[in-house]
Design a protein around this motif. Structure first.
Motif: not given
Length: 308
Positions: A31, A190, A243-245, A259-260, A290-293, A306
């Motif tokens: 995180s 999301d 997957t990320l926003d 958004t990703y 990427s896993t986090q945004m 990212l």
């Protein structure tokens, strides 16, 4: 891998461009969240495997990442699944959450970036806090609340966070109470929260039965939420691949969503219209896996970070 993108207004909308970064976030963080401490923009990066926290300063035009605290064990109480930030009484706080037991922790951030002892909250019966996949703090009419949602059961709850006279333990003098509990459909993910006209809204996607919508949290959160725009997936053709926003901080009350796309590794930035029933794509930029945004604002510029 750390990538930062500036998001700036143009005559025709918004421009998203990569920023050359001096420094990297280390590997292994589960995180990462941004916190404003005085005039500094700070990143708290938590490793749930080691239960340690590193702290980074962002400086310049968001082009320098400097690790200023390494391996802190101040959040070692649990392998927290979620770490987010909020402000209460002009002071920055971290909200932490672990799903297995349903524990929320609240740490006050000090000026030297150290953390207070945590105030912890858990409900095991009646309105349990266990198994939430989404936990987000928000402010309504000047008061702080937290929403939690379980993607597998559809359980959703809102909890008020209030200041008490004192806490002899040295933890923040806080108390949390459940004010609303409900069941939605399963599969929502999301989430991106935003404020429009001092009222709270959130964007979300359901990929089990494809649906993209925007909900309104009542100004009195004990009255729950109301759908504003629903079945909006035609306005976002790649909704299943997102997957990320994040909501991007902006001036003049304008609402922008980043958004990703986990399939094409692309970042899209949308302007959400005031009716909360539509949006317009402003710009897109290629990105790495990427896993986090996260998003934040420094000076007159907004940024998307990212991390993988």
């Amino acid at each position: 891998m750390t990538r930062i993108y500036s998001v700036k207004p143009t005559e025709n909308g918004v421009s998203v461009k990569p920023v050359t970064v001096d420094g990297e976030l280390s590997d292994g963080y589960s995180s990462v969240t941004s916190v404003q401490v005085g005039k500094k923009t700070i990143l708290y990066a938590f490793d749930k495997t080691k239960k340690t926290t590193d702290v980074y300063e962002l400086s310049g035009k968001s082009d320098s990442l400097k690790k200023v605290v390494a391996g802190s064990d101040e959040m070692k109480l649990f392998p927290w699944d979620i770490v987010k930030s909020f402000v209460l009484g002009n002071r920055p706080y971290l909200l932490t959450y672990e799903s297995k037991n349903g524990t929320m922790g609240f740490y006050e951030v000090q000026d030297d970036y150290s953390l207070s002892k945590p105030y912890t909250f858990i409900n095991r019966r009646d309105w349990p806090t266990k198994n939430f996949s989404e936990v987000t703090p928000f402010v309504s009419l000047g008061l702080v609340y937290v929403m939690g949602y379980d993607i597998d059961s559809g359980t959703v709850g809102i909890y008020s966070l209030n200041v008490t006279a004192s806490n002899p333990s040295g933890a923040p003098a806080l108390i949390m109470l459940n004010v609303w509990y409900h069941h939605w459909a399963k599969g929502w993910t999301d989430f991106a929260f935003f404020t429009l006209g001092r009222s709270n809204f959130f964007f979300k996607i359901n990929k089990m039965k494809l649906n993209v919508n925007i909900d309104h949290i009542q100004d009195d959160p004990s009255r729950g939420t109301t759908e504003i725009g629903s079945w909006l997936q035609d306005l976002m053709p790649n909704a299943k691949d997102i997957t990320l926003d994040v909501t991007i901080p902006w001036t003049n009350g304008e609402i922008y969503l980043g958004t990703y796309d986990g399939q094409t590794h692309k970042v899209d930035v949308y302007h959400i219209h005031p009716d909360c029933e539509s949006w317009t794509l402003q710009d897109s930029v290629a990105a790495a896996e990427s896993t986090q945004m996260i998003s934040y604002r420094m000076g007159d510029t907004s940024y998307i970070l990212l991390y993988a």
